[in-house]
Design a protein around this motif. Structure first.
Motif, PDB file in Angstrom:
ATOM      1  N   GLN A 216       0.825  -1.205   0.000  1.00  0.00           N
ATOM      2  CA  GLN A 216       0.000   0.000   0.000  1.00  0.00           C
ATOM      3  C   GLN A 216       0.862   1.258   0.000  1.00  0.00           C
ATOM      4  O   GLN A 216       0.594   2.208  -0.748  1.00  0.00           O
ATOM      5  CB  GLN A 216      -0.927   0.009   1.214  1.00  0.00           C
ATOM      6  N   LYS A 217       1.878   1.273   0.839  1.00  0.00           N
ATOM      7  CA  LYS A 217       2.742   2.462   0.902  1.00  0.00           C
ATOM      8  C   LYS A 217       3.429   2.701  -0.430  1.00  0.00           C
ATOM      9  O   LYS A 217       3.517   3.838  -0.900  1.00  0.00           O
ATOM     10  CB  LYS A 217       3.785   2.340   2.007  1.00  0.00           C
ATOM     11  N   ALA A 218       3.926   1.627  -1.048  1.00  0.00           N
ATOM     12  CA  ALA A 218       4.582   1.779  -2.347  1.00  0.00           C
ATOM     13  C   ALA A 218       3.605   2.306  -3.393  1.00  0.00           C
ATOM     14  O   ALA A 218       3.928   3.225  -4.161  1.00  0.00           O
ATOM     15  CB  ALA A 218       5.169   0.443  -2.794  1.00  0.00           C
ATOM     16  N   ALA A 219       2.394   1.753  -3.424  1.00  0.00           N
ATOM     17  CA  ALA A 219       1.400   2.186  -4.406  1.00  0.00           C
ATOM     18  C   ALA A 219       1.002   3.644  -4.174  1.00  0.00           C
ATOM     19  O   ALA A 219       0.877   4.427  -5.128  1.00  0.00           O
ATOM     20  CB  ALA A 219       0.176   1.283  -4.346  1.00  0.00           C
ATOM     21  N   LEU A 220       0.794   4.026  -2.915  1.00  0.00           N
ATOM     22  CA  LEU A 220       0.445   5.417  -2.611  1.00  0.00           C
ATOM     23  C   LEU A 220       1.565   6.363  -3.007  1.00  0.00           C
ATOM     24  O   LEU A 220       1.320   7.417  -3.614  1.00  0.00           O
ATOM     25  CB  LEU A 220       0.152   5.566  -1.118  1.00  0.00           C
ATOM     26  N   ASN A 221       2.798   6.015  -2.653  1.00  0.00           N
ATOM     27  CA  ASN A 221       3.932   6.869  -3.002  1.00  0.00           C
ATOM     28  C   ASN A 221       4.083   7.003  -4.510  1.00  0.00           C
ATOM     29  O   ASN A 221       4.356   8.099  -5.023  1.00  0.00           O
ATOM     30  CB  ASN A 221       5.228   6.314  -2.402  1.00  0.00           C
ATOM     31  N   MET A 222       3.902   5.903  -5.229  1.00  0.00           N
ATOM     32  CA  MET A 222       4.004   5.953  -6.687  1.00  0.00           C
ATOM     33  C   MET A 222       2.911   6.842  -7.277  1.00  0.00           C
ATOM     34  O   MET A 222       3.163   7.666  -8.161  1.00  0.00           O
ATOM     35  CB  MET A 222       3.915   4.539  -7.262  1.00  0.00           C
ATOM     36  N   MET A 223       1.693   6.681  -6.787  1.00  0.00           N
ATOM     37  CA  MET A 223       0.557   7.430  -7.337  1.00  0.00           C
ATOM     38  C   MET A 223       0.699   8.923  -7.059  1.00  0.00           C
ATOM     39  O   MET A 223       0.534   9.751  -7.965  1.00  0.00           O
ATOM     40  CB  MET A 223      -0.744   6.890  -6.743  1.00  0.00           C
ATOM     41  N   SER A 224       1.000   9.297  -5.817  1.00  0.00           N
ATOM     42  CA  SER A 224       1.107  10.719  -5.493  1.00  0.00           C
ATOM     43  C   SER A 224       2.331  11.353  -6.151  1.00  0.00           C
ATOM     44  O   SER A 224       2.302  12.529  -6.528  1.00  0.00           O
ATOM     45  CB  SER A 224       1.138  10.927  -3.977  1.00  0.00           C
ATOM     46  N   THR A 225       3.410  10.587  -6.302  1.00  0.00           N
ATOM     47  CA  THR A 225       4.596  11.114  -6.972  1.00  0.00           C
ATOM     48  C   THR A 225       4.321  11.333  -8.454  1.00  0.00           C
ATOM     49  O   THR A 225       4.716  12.363  -9.027  1.00  0.00           O
ATOM     50  CB  THR A 225       5.796  10.179  -6.778  1.00  0.00           C
ATOM     51  N   LEU A 226       3.639  10.380  -9.098  1.00  0.00           N
ATOM     52  CA  LEU A 226       3.272  10.574 -10.504  1.00  0.00           C
ATOM     53  C   LEU A 226       2.381  11.801 -10.651  1.00  0.00           C
ATOM     54  O   LEU A 226       2.547  12.593 -11.589  1.00  0.00           O
ATOM     55  CB  LEU A 226       2.561   9.329 -11.036  1.00  0.00           C
ATOM     56  N   ALA A 227       1.440  11.994  -9.723  1.00  0.00           N
ATOM     57  CA  ALA A 227       0.589  13.180  -9.766  1.00  0.00           C
ATOM     58  C   ALA A 227       1.427  14.448  -9.619  1.00  0.00           C
ATOM     59  O   ALA A 227       1.215  15.439 -10.332  1.00  0.00           O
ATOM     60  CB  ALA A 227      -0.470  13.109  -8.678  1.00  0.00           C
ATOM     61  N   GLY A 228       2.391  14.436  -8.682  1.00  0.00           N
ATOM     62  CA  GLY A 228       3.263  15.595  -8.500  1.00  0.00           C
ATOM     63  C   GLY A 228       4.047  15.919  -9.758  1.00  0.00           C
ATOM     64  O   GLY A 228       4.215  17.090 -10.127  1.00  0.00           O
ATOM     65  N   ILE A 229       4.515  14.886 -10.439  1.00  0.00           N
ATOM     66  CA  ILE A 229       5.248  15.085 -11.693  1.00  0.00           C
ATOM     67  C   ILE A 229       4.331  15.679 -12.750  1.00  0.00           C
ATOM     68  O   ILE A 229       4.684  16.640 -13.450  1.00  0.00           O
ATOM     69  CB  ILE A 229       5.848  13.744 -12.176  1.00  0.00           C
ATOM     70  N   ARG A 230       3.130  15.120 -12.889  1.00  0.00           N
ATOM     71  CA  ARG A 230       2.183  15.591 -13.907  1.00  0.00           C
ATOM     72  C   ARG A 230       1.665  16.994 -13.604  1.00  0.00           C
ATOM     73  O   ARG A 230       1.234  17.707 -14.507  1.00  0.00           O
ATOM     74  CB  ARG A 230       1.015  14.613 -14.040  1.00  0.00           C
ATOM     75  N   MET A 231       1.714  17.409 -12.350  1.00  0.00           N
ATOM     76  CA  MET A 231       1.318  18.769 -11.992  1.00  0.00           C
ATOM     77  C   MET A 231       2.437  19.776 -12.260  1.00  0.00           C
ATOM     78  O   MET A 231       2.250  20.978 -12.069  1.00  0.00           O
ATOM     79  CB  MET A 231       0.915  18.815 -10.515  1.00  0.00           C
ATOM     80  N   GLY A 232       3.599  19.291 -12.692  1.00  0.00           N
ATOM     81  CA  GLY A 232       4.712  20.180 -13.006  1.00  0.00           C
ATOM     82  C   GLY A 232       5.587  20.512 -11.826  1.00  0.00           C
ATOM     83  O   GLY A 232       6.355  21.479 -11.859  1.00  0.00           O
ATOM     84  N   HIS A 233       5.510  19.707 -10.771  1.00  0.00           N
ATOM     85  CA  HIS A 233       6.255  20.001  -9.555  1.00  0.00           C
ATOM     86  C   HIS A 233       7.592  19.255  -9.485  1.00  0.00           C
ATOM     87  O   HIS A 233       8.280  19.333  -8.457  1.00  0.00           O
ATOM     88  CB  HIS A 233       5.415  19.650  -8.326  1.00  0.00           C
ATOM     89  N   VAL A 234       7.939  18.535 -10.539  1.00  0.00           N
ATOM     90  CA  VAL A 234       9.226  17.836 -10.620  1.00  0.00           C
ATOM     91  C   VAL A 234       9.838  18.133 -11.984  1.00  0.00           C
ATOM     92  O   VAL A 234       9.153  18.073 -12.999  1.00  0.00           O
ATOM     93  CB  VAL A 234       9.056  16.315 -10.447  1.00  0.00           C
TER      94      VAL A 234
END
Length: 313
Positions: A216-234
């Protein structure tokens, strides 16, 4: 499991039936017999193997994780609120993910809520009975709006608290992302995006803080990190939406600005002083933006995407 199909059921029972077959998270591990009689090294090898196999289970969920990240991106970009709803170990995984988003991606803490059955503990007491309260979950979702997104977690996929929360939130028009470790369960079946993490039997039967929690932690981290990237924050693997508000983050911000502008540390620090520690506008300043206000305007016109704003300097 991926996105919910149009004919998927939208309701779920409020309690788990005793007649249900034993969930995968409750079954005995094939190497559990005599576990307590073995040497430390062998026990630790078995525990580590359980963690690694749990992580392997995340791979099959990548399409659903991607779909969940798209919902997060859309909601947060449009001023929506991210709600996590869970009980027990799953709620602690949710807290670990959500609490890191402001510091990592500069997402406003006001846009994030973690709803844990019984409340977030201040010590080691974590009552178990609160997870069975469907009505409490529904009450906790009273503030959810149509523009929001919910991540509801349950290892079993049938925990009443997140079920009640998800049902109420969905009725309000919010999108629901469900994360569970057992397939074809009520929480997954009601979700707009269902993330099934088919982890193998726990080395300690039912101890979902182990394999299920790791997945669960890995999936949550992957999902929120991908969202952060797609929002232009990386950008180029760096957290460019960082707001430097302590010494460690200040040093990191200077390194990021130096790396992305080819300027020295002194000039990077001066630019950060002008932008209140915000990395994106500091980079734009050093790349030719006329003022901090002009840099902020560029970012706003490009939906806060630094790479797109740099192309217009």
């Amino acid at each position: 499991m991926g996105s919910r199909s149009d004919n998927a059921p939208k309701t779920a029972t409020s309690a788990r039936a005793d007649t249900q077959p034993t969930a995968q998270t409750e079954t005995l591990h094939p190497r559990a017999q005599g576990l307590d009689l073995r040497a430390d090294a062998e026990i630790l090898d078995t525990l580590l193997d359980g963690q690694l196999r749990a992580l392997e289970a995340v791979a099959s969920a990548r399409p659903s994780i991607s779909a969940g990240a798209a919902l997060l991106t859309n909601s947060l970009h449009n001023g929506g609120h991210l709600h996590y709803a869970a009980a027990g170990s799953s709620a602690l995984m949710a807290l670990a993910d959500g609490a890191e988003l402001p510091g990592t991606f500069g997402i406003s803490a006001d846009q994030i809520s973690v709803h844990m059955a019984g409340g977030i503990p201040a010590d080691g007491r974590m009552p178990g009975h609160t997870e069975d309260d469907t009505a409490a979950g529904a009450r906790a979702a009273a503030t959810v709006c149509a523009n929001d997104v919910v991540i509801a977690l349950s290892a079993s996929g049938s925990t009443p608290f997140p079920l009640g929360f998800a049902q109420t939130a969905q009725a309000a028009g919010a999108k629901v992302i469900a994360v569970a470790n057992n397939a074809d369960t009520p929480l997954l079946n009601l979700a707009d995006v269902a993330i099934c993490l088919p982890t193998p039997a726990e080395v300690i039967a039912g101890s979902t803080r182990m394999g299920a929690g790791t997945a669960q932690k890995a999936a949550l981290n992957m999902m929120s990190t991908l969202a952060g990237i797609r929002m232009g924050h990386v950008m180029d693997g760096m957290m460019v939406n960082l707001i430097a508000d302590n010494a460690k983050l200040r040093q990191r911000a200077v390194r990021i600005v130096c790396t992305l502008t080819d300027q020295n540390a002194e000039d990077a620090a001066k630019a950060l002083d002008q932008t209140g520690g915000a990395v994106k506008p500091a980079i734009l300043l050093l790349q030719g933006a006329a003022s901090p206000t002009a840099a902020e305007t560029l970012l706003r016109h490009n939906k806060d995407n630094l790479r797109a704003a740099l192309a217009q300097v």
